[in-house]
Motif scaffolding. Structure first.
Motif, PDB file in Angstrom:
ATOM      1  N   PHE A 249      43.658  41.252  37.933  1.00 37.50           N
ATOM      2  CA  PHE A 249      42.510  40.497  37.425  1.00 37.50           C
ATOM      3  C   PHE A 249      41.581  39.972  38.510  1.00 37.50           C
ATOM      4  O   PHE A 249      40.366  39.927  38.308  1.00 37.50           O
ATOM      5  CB  PHE A 249      43.000  39.309  36.576  1.00 37.50           C
ATOM      6  CG  PHE A 249      43.485  39.688  35.217  1.00 37.50           C
ATOM      7  CD1 PHE A 249      42.613  39.748  34.137  1.00 37.50           C
ATOM      8  CD2 PHE A 249      44.819  40.007  34.999  1.00 37.50           C
ATOM      9  CE1 PHE A 249      43.056  40.098  32.884  1.00 37.50           C
ATOM     10  CE2 PHE A 249      45.268  40.363  33.749  1.00 37.50           C
ATOM     11  CZ  PHE A 249      44.380  40.409  32.684  1.00 37.50           C
ATOM     12  N   ARG A 250      42.132  39.533  39.655  1.00 40.87           N
ATOM     13  CA  ARG A 250      41.277  38.859  40.629  1.00 40.87           C
ATOM     14  C   ARG A 250      40.090  39.687  41.111  1.00 40.87           C
ATOM     15  O   ARG A 250      38.981  39.153  41.247  1.00 40.87           O
ATOM     16  CB  ARG A 250      42.100  38.364  41.811  1.00 40.87           C
ATOM     17  CG  ARG A 250      42.714  36.989  41.610  1.00 40.87           C
ATOM     18  CD  ARG A 250      41.696  35.922  41.192  1.00 40.87           C
ATOM     19  NE  ARG A 250      40.688  35.633  42.190  1.00 40.87           N
ATOM     20  CZ  ARG A 250      40.770  34.670  43.081  1.00 40.87           C
ATOM     21  NH1 ARG A 250      41.842  33.883  43.102  1.00 40.87           N
ATOM     22  NH2 ARG A 250      39.809  34.469  43.954  1.00 40.87           N
ATOM     23  N   PRO A 251      40.259  41.002  41.385  1.00 41.05           N
ATOM     24  CA  PRO A 251      39.078  41.768  41.797  1.00 41.05           C
ATOM     25  C   PRO A 251      37.970  41.747  40.738  1.00 41.05           C
ATOM     26  O   PRO A 251      36.788  41.699  41.069  1.00 41.05           O
ATOM     27  CB  PRO A 251      39.625  43.182  42.008  1.00 41.05           C
ATOM     28  CG  PRO A 251      41.075  42.993  42.281  1.00 41.05           C
ATOM     29  CD  PRO A 251      41.486  41.830  41.437  1.00 41.05           C
ATOM     30  N   ILE A 252      38.374  41.761  39.472  1.00 38.74           N
ATOM     31  CA  ILE A 252      37.388  41.745  38.383  1.00 38.74           C
ATOM     32  C   ILE A 252      36.761  40.359  38.277  1.00 38.74           C
ATOM     33  O   ILE A 252      35.537  40.214  38.169  1.00 38.74           O
ATOM     34  CB  ILE A 252      38.074  42.146  37.059  1.00 38.74           C
ATOM     35  CG1 ILE A 252      38.727  43.526  37.192  1.00 38.74           C
ATOM     36  CG2 ILE A 252      37.071  42.147  35.915  1.00 38.74           C
ATOM     37  CD1 ILE A 252      39.710  43.846  36.098  1.00 38.74           C
ATOM     38  N   ILE A 253      37.604  39.329  38.317  1.00 37.10           N
ATOM     39  CA  ILE A 253      37.103  37.952  38.263  1.00 37.10           C
ATOM     40  C   ILE A 253      36.141  37.678  39.409  1.00 37.10           C
ATOM     41  O   ILE A 253      35.074  37.081  39.216  1.00 37.10           O
ATOM     42  CB  ILE A 253      38.283  36.961  38.276  1.00 37.10           C
ATOM     43  CG1 ILE A 253      39.003  36.972  36.922  1.00 37.10           C
ATOM     44  CG2 ILE A 253      37.815  35.553  38.616  1.00 37.10           C
ATOM     45  CD1 ILE A 253      40.253  36.132  36.865  1.00 37.10           C
ATOM     46  N   ASP A 254      36.498  38.141  40.594  1.00 38.27           N
ATOM     47  CA  ASP A 254      35.637  37.887  41.758  1.00 38.27           C
ATOM     48  C   ASP A 254      34.297  38.600  41.613  1.00 38.27           C
ATOM     49  O   ASP A 254      33.268  38.090  42.076  1.00 38.27           O
ATOM     50  CB  ASP A 254      36.351  38.317  43.036  1.00 38.27           C
ATOM     51  CG  ASP A 254      37.521  37.404  43.386  1.00 38.27           C
ATOM     52  OD1 ASP A 254      37.581  36.286  42.841  1.00 38.27           O
ATOM     53  OD2 ASP A 254      38.387  37.817  44.181  1.00 38.27           O
ATOM     54  N   ASP A 255      34.292  39.781  41.008  1.00 37.00           N
ATOM     55  CA  ASP A 255      33.025  40.481  40.782  1.00 37.00           C
ATOM     56  C   ASP A 255      32.141  39.729  39.793  1.00 37.00           C
ATOM     57  O   ASP A 255      30.932  39.609  39.980  1.00 37.00           O
ATOM     58  CB  ASP A 255      33.296  41.899  40.266  1.00 37.00           C
ATOM     59  CG  ASP A 255      33.246  42.927  41.383  1.00 37.00           C
ATOM     60  OD1 ASP A 255      33.540  42.543  42.530  1.00 37.00           O
ATOM     61  OD2 ASP A 255      32.912  44.096  41.120  1.00 37.00           O
ATOM     62  N   VAL A 256      32.766  39.231  38.714  1.00 41.79           N
ATOM     63  CA  VAL A 256      31.999  38.444  37.740  1.00 41.79           C
ATOM     64  C   VAL A 256      31.446  37.195  38.419  1.00 41.79           C
ATOM     65  O   VAL A 256      30.268  36.836  38.238  1.00 41.79           O
ATOM     66  CB  VAL A 256      32.878  38.046  36.535  1.00 41.79           C
ATOM     67  CG1 VAL A 256      32.058  37.226  35.527  1.00 41.79           C
ATOM     68  CG2 VAL A 256      33.453  39.276  35.843  1.00 41.79           C
ATOM     69  N   ALA A 257      32.288  36.536  39.199  1.00 41.97           N
ATOM     70  CA  ALA A 257      31.853  35.320  39.890  1.00 41.97           C
ATOM     71  C   ALA A 257      30.692  35.612  40.839  1.00 41.97           C
ATOM     72  O   ALA A 257      29.757  34.815  40.959  1.00 41.97           O
ATOM     73  CB  ALA A 257      33.028  34.706  40.658  1.00 41.97           C
ATOM     74  N   ALA A 258      30.753  36.757  41.528  1.00 45.52           N
ATOM     75  CA  ALA A 258      29.681  37.110  42.458  1.00 45.52           C
ATOM     76  C   ALA A 258      28.362  37.313  41.715  1.00 45.52           C
ATOM     77  O   ALA A 258      27.300  36.880  42.174  1.00 45.52           O
ATOM     78  CB  ALA A 258      30.057  38.379  43.228  1.00 45.52           C
ATOM     79  N   ILE A 259      28.423  37.963  40.552  1.00 45.56           N
ATOM     80  CA  ILE A 259      27.207  38.160  39.761  1.00 45.56           C
ATOM     81  C   ILE A 259      26.651  36.811  39.308  1.00 45.56           C
ATOM     82  O   ILE A 259      25.433  36.594  39.288  1.00 45.56           O
ATOM     83  CB  ILE A 259      27.505  39.068  38.549  1.00 45.56           C
ATOM     84  CG1 ILE A 259      27.834  40.493  39.023  1.00 45.56           C
ATOM     85  CG2 ILE A 259      26.320  39.096  37.575  1.00 45.56           C
ATOM     86  CD1 ILE A 259      28.315  41.406  37.917  1.00 45.56           C
ATOM     87  N   ALA A 260      27.566  35.902  38.940  1.00 43.05           N
ATOM     88  CA  ALA A 260      27.149  34.595  38.430  1.00 43.05           C
ATOM     89  C   ALA A 260      26.797  33.619  39.547  1.00 43.05           C
ATOM     90  O   ALA A 260      26.304  32.516  39.264  1.00 43.05           O
ATOM     91  CB  ALA A 260      28.257  34.003  37.559  1.00 43.05           C
ATOM     92  N   GLY A 261      27.071  33.989  40.797  1.00 40.06           N
ATOM     93  CA  GLY A 261      26.807  33.072  41.903  1.00 40.06           C
ATOM     94  C   GLY A 261      27.732  31.875  41.908  1.00 40.06           C
ATOM     95  O   GLY A 261      27.338  30.754  42.249  1.00 40.06           O
ATOM     96  N   THR A 262      29.002  32.097  41.531  1.00 38.34           N
ATOM     97  CA  THR A 262      29.977  31.012  41.496  1.00 38.34           C
ATOM     98  C   THR A 262      31.273  31.497  42.117  1.00 38.34           C
ATOM     99  O   THR A 262      31.292  32.548  42.774  1.00 38.34           O
ATOM    100  CB  THR A 262      30.192  30.516  40.051  1.00 38.34           C
ATOM    101  OG1 THR A 262      31.035  29.368  40.058  1.00 38.34           O
ATOM    102  CG2 THR A 262      30.812  31.592  39.168  1.00 38.34           C
ATOM    103  N   SER A 263      32.353  30.774  41.935  1.00 35.87           N
ATOM    104  CA  SER A 263      33.641  31.192  42.475  1.00 35.87           C
ATOM    105  C   SER A 263      34.755  30.733  41.560  1.00 35.87           C
ATOM    106  O   SER A 263      34.623  29.738  40.845  1.00 35.87           O
ATOM    107  CB  SER A 263      33.850  30.623  43.885  1.00 35.87           C
ATOM    108  OG  SER A 263      33.814  29.204  43.860  1.00 35.87           O
ATOM    109  N   PHE A 264      35.838  31.491  41.580  1.00 30.02           N
ATOM    110  CA  PHE A 264      37.016  31.154  40.787  1.00 30.02           C
ATOM    111  C   PHE A 264      37.710  29.963  41.427  1.00 30.02           C
ATOM    112  O   PHE A 264      37.887  29.915  42.641  1.00 30.02           O
ATOM    113  CB  PHE A 264      37.956  32.351  40.744  1.00 30.02           C
ATOM    114  CG  PHE A 264      39.083  32.222  39.761  1.00 30.02           C
ATOM    115  CD1 PHE A 264      38.831  32.035  38.413  1.00 30.02           C
ATOM    116  CD2 PHE A 264      40.398  32.309  40.180  1.00 30.02           C
ATOM    117  CE1 PHE A 264      39.874  31.933  37.498  1.00 30.02           C
ATOM    118  CE2 PHE A 264      41.447  32.212  39.276  1.00 30.02           C
ATOM    119  CZ  PHE A 264      41.170  32.020  37.927  1.00 30.02           C
TER     120      PHE A 264
END
Length: 889
Positions: A249-264
């Motif tokens: 999951f983390r690679p996917i979560i990190d990609d979403v976070a990067a698009i959103a300009g945030t972090s997990f």
């Protein structure tokens, strides 16, 4: 020392499971589709045993009596809870199965061997549960673990309550995730609802048959069915507390976070949304791969619901643009090694999901605005719930799933009126069953006679432009949906138009998309974006009024014009499906037949039954034969026949289609003959060049091919040639030498990686030697805590191992930054452990002080923090923690 390396990644866990049981005579079975084959009673595949049930019940002969699988699973019962750390929709189930072969005496010791030896989990942290009546399992477990490790649970019974069929006790295996995750109760034990004990493997002993009265009799042959969630096992192996922190999951979560300009890890609200998007992106990717498309019922509704839920949570993260294409692409890249069909079907998967995202994005803002207004109104009036009839309007007009409205309302502190929603839904269904839309049309068209609107007729011989007369107009209105009691449609309005009698527009049917074009006169232009059959007798033209006004009572005479740019390539793609169908039978066998299709201007998709992937050689032959028949330029003719005469002529009927007494037979040169109502070219040569684009699996025993014809094929060939030329220029080789050049470059890259690994090992050894002198003494233990340079977790671990070897009785804690990660590891020598030191405990406490997480064994543990400067905080905790541990020993 263990003879095998400890699995650390999810891919390694998969491989270890299959290898372990292969060594014990199990045959690996590929995962079945998420769409259960030949079982309409089940919405989606929810467990690894589903494909095994026919074998266990003796209905089919199994391919082997010992089998393993890694089954794709999808559960829909708690979609609303996904986002919480425990809940998933899509997951993978590791399973091993015995069909009347071994039983408890084998699987119980094997499971313990796999856990403690192959996975190398600490035995002291694994617990067992059994059914209170299962004395046989109890005695077998007592040979392995002490009695205090075994818990009786009434829930340890497999089999639907009150149902007829096989059943039996089961035994579950739990992992102690740590006292700090527990509820603090003295009674906390496996089966508790807290997060301390994680159930990760269920051994089902199918040994009874239960009749409808609840009586149980022993089965003549007992079966074993086990299921272990890959995500949970990976979380244990990687020392993290939730599956969302694993490499699945983390690679996917990190990609979403990067698009959103945030972090997990920033805050729980953000983490919840990131978990939703990551889970749903995985889920829709696998659903689309198995042929599920968004819709309003069944599996299609599940697909639509989670796509829209992902989009909605993307908006809460601040993502206003389409983003699922990127995230789904990440899922495919991450999972394709285990599921190659994802890469093969990449284009179709992404197209299915992004189209649904685009549809929902158009209405999400408007629907959310209305819902927010109703929430505000309910609060102002002191009501605790939002009216269900309003929510039905939102569902009917904007396609908002009720569950999505319910979530948004709950976030505002209110509840959704489900009974009111259900009542409005039932009223609409009642109107629909009564033919309300055509009743109202019949009332409007009373002058047309008792039959209401005359039957629509599409005739293939007619030209693309025909005069017509408007006899009914449906206009979409926000509050009531489609109204047929209006006389006119005005500029900007969306709606539907029914013409008197003959129409040149082909309505969507038989896999072919509906025609597009315009309906116009001097007073207005209606842009037709789709054409559908409203029932068996009437065709409606769907679209919007671009300009002016059209009326059914004032100047109803119009010109209906089909867009030839849309019709011509669609006709080419329909004819090529007939050529393809006949060719598939010639190459793969007469039993091969169509199971579905899509005919569109840009592509034709063709589904057919075949038990295995089509080989490269077969695909080449199919492509060559297909183009041979096109070049032969055989005539394409059609005739109307009685259904019995058509069948006697050898015409093929399509699986799942319904035919009347009179049918149309399309003939291509006497070689291909099918029942078909679609549009076609007049000679096969008009199809132009044709290419098989890709072949993939759709479901168990069902394959799909995509084919391009005419301009679409030419454009694809040109683009592929340009890519090859560009690639050839990039690597500096002629096109005909490109393959050899790439092979050479790959070999050079592999060698460079090996050289880099050796160099890194040498550098690590040098750095380790320099660090030895910085160790401090705590009693008899050498303690080293330092921030170092490393390029990976493996490199960091190797450095820690080298330092432990040099320091003797020691504790080594190292921190390093690489690839955006802040990694932290702690290792303890065996004699340091004997002095009361536990590397896992030290790491968890050090990271807790620095805001990080991690875990592991007494000899080695790993984790990380969010920011680089937090590594220094964690490292500063190590010496004091060792002092307390040694002092308390």
């Amino acid at each position: 020392m263990p003879s095998r390396p400890r699995p650390g990644t999810s891919d390694e866990v998969r491989r270890a499971f299959i290898e372990f049981f292969a060594e014990r005579g199990h045959v690996h079975q590929a995962s079945s589709s998420l769409v259960p084959f030949n079982d309409p009673s089940v919405l989606l595949t929810t467990a690894g045993m589903q494909q095994m049930i026919p074998y266990m019940l003796g209905r089919e002969v199994p391919p082997a009596i010992r089998m393993t699988s890694i089954q794709k699973c999808f559960r829909t019962g708690d979609i609303d809870e996904v986002g919480n750390p425990r809940n998933l929709t899509f997951f993978e189930m590791l399973g091993n199965f015995s069909i009347g072969d071994y039983f408890k005496e084998s699987i119980i010791p094997w499971s313990w061997e796999f856990i403690t030896e192959r996975l190398q989990l600490p035995a002291e942290r694994v617990y067992v549960t059994i059914h209170p009546t299962d004395d046989e399992a109890r005695q077998l477990w007592l040979k392995i673990v002490p009695p205090e490790k075994i818990t009786d649970l009434e829930d340890n019974w497999w089999g639907p309550p009150g149902a007829e069929g096989p059943c039996g006790p089961d035994s579950e295996l739990y992992y102690d995730m740590g006292e700090e995750l527990g509820c603090g109760s003295a009674d906390c034990a496996p089966g508790c609802d807290c997060d301390r004990y994680l159930e990760f493997w269920n051994l089902v002993f199918m040994q009874f048959f239960q009749d409808r009265q609840g009586n149980r009799t022993p089965l003549p042959k007992t079966n074993i069915d086990t299921g272990s969630g890959l995500e949970r096992v990976t979380a244990i192996m990687q020392g993290v507390t939730t599956v969302y922190e694993t490499d699945l999951f983390r690679p996917i979560i990190d990609d979403v976070a990067a698009i959103a300009g945030t972090s997990f890890g920033r805050d729980e609200h953000t983490d919840y949304a990131l978990r939703v998007v990551a889970d749903h992106a995985r889920g829709v990717t696998f659903l689309a791969s198995d042929g599920v498309v968004p819709g309003n019922e069944g599996r299609g509704y599940v697909m639509r619901r989670i796509v829209r839920r992902a989009v909605r949570y993307g908006r809460t993260l601040g993502i206003e643009r389409p983003f699922l294409e990127s995230i789904v692409g990440k899922v495919i890249s991450r999972m394709a090694a285990a599921y190659p069909e994802l890469e093969a079907g990449r284009a179709g998967i992404i197209e299915t999901i992004t189209l649904e995202e685009a549809r929902f994005a158009e209405t999400l803002a408007a629907g959310t605005e209305r819902l927010n207004e109703w929430i505000a109104q309910a609060k102002a009036a002191g009501r605790s719930a939002v009216d269900g009839r309003l929510l039905f309007q939102l569902h009917d007009t904007f396609g908002f799933p009720f569950e999505l409205s319910e979530e948004m309302i709950a976030e505002a502190g209110l509840s959704a009126d489900r009974p009111g929603f259900d009542a409005a839904m039932e009223e609409q269904r009642t109107r629909s069953r009564a033919g309300a839309r055509f009743k109202s049309m019949a009332e409007v068209l009373a002058s047309e006679g008792p039959g209401g609107a005359p039957e629509s007729q599409f005739q293939w011989e007619r030209p693309l432009t025909l005069p017509g007369e408007i006899v009914a107009i449906g206009v979409h209105e926000d509050t009531v949906g489609l109204r047929w009691d209006l006389d006119e449609i005005k500029q900007g309005q969306h709606g539907q138009i029914l013409l008197h009698g003959v129409t040149p527009f082909y309505p969507e049917a038989g896999g072919q998309v509906g025609d597009r074009g315009v309906i116009r006169n001097e007073h207005g232009i209606f842009r037709v974006t789709d054409t559908r059959k409203l029932d068996g007798a009437h065709v409606v033209h769907i679209g919007h009024l671009e300009s002016g006004t059209l009326s059914r009572t004032v100047n109803p005479q119009v010109i209906a014009e089909v867009d030839p740019v849309h019709r011509a390539p669609t006709a080419r793609h329909h004819t090529i499906t007939h050529v393809l169908h006949r060719t598939l039978k010639d190459v793969l066998g007469e039993n091969t037949s169509q199971r579905g299709s899509l005919v569109a201007p840009h592509v034709a998709r063709f589904d057919f039954n075949y038990p295995r992937p089509v080989s490269r050689q077969q695909l080449e032959e199919i492509n060559a034969r297909m183009n041979h028949h096109i070049l032969a330029d055989e005539p394409v003719t059609w005739s109307i026949m009685q259904i019995d005469d058509a069948r006697k002529s050898g015409a093929m009927a399509i699986f799942g289609e319904k035919y009347g007494n009179e049918v149309r037979v399309v003939d291509i040169g006497g070689w291909s003959r099918e029942l078909c109502g679609g549009t076609h070219v007049h000679r096969a040569g008009e199809v132009g060049p044709a290419f098989l684009l890709r072949e993939s699996g759709l479901a168990s025993g069902i394959r799909r091919v995509e084919v391009l014809a005419g301009e679409a094929a030419f454009t694809h060939a040109w683009n592929q040639q340009e890519r090859l030329l560009s690639l050839a220029r990039t690597v500096g080789a002629p096109v005909d030498q490109l393959e050899a050049k790439l092979t050479s470059l790959v070999e050079e890259l592999d060698q460079a990686k090996r050289d880099a690994a050796k160099l890194e090992a040498q550098l690590a050894a040098g750095r380790a030697a320099n660090l030895v002198d910085t160790a401090v003494k705590v009693g008899e233990v050498n303690v080293l805590a330092a921030k170092v340079e490393a390029s990976s977790r493996d490199g960091l671990r190797d450095m820690a191992d080298q330092l432990r070897a040099k320091l003797g009785t020691s504790v080594v804690a190292l921190g390093a930054s690489f690839d955006g990660q802040q990694a932290f590891v702690v290792g303890a020598s065996r004699d340091a452990i004997e002095r009361g030191i536990n590397a896992g405990d030290i790491l968890r406490q050090a990271l807790a002080a620095a805001g990080g997480k991690g875990g592991g064994r007494p000899d080695f543990a790993q984790g990380g923090v969010k920011e680089a400067d937090q590594l220094s905080v964690a490292l500063a905790q190590v010496v004091p923690l060792v002092e307390r541990a040694v002092g308390g020993a």
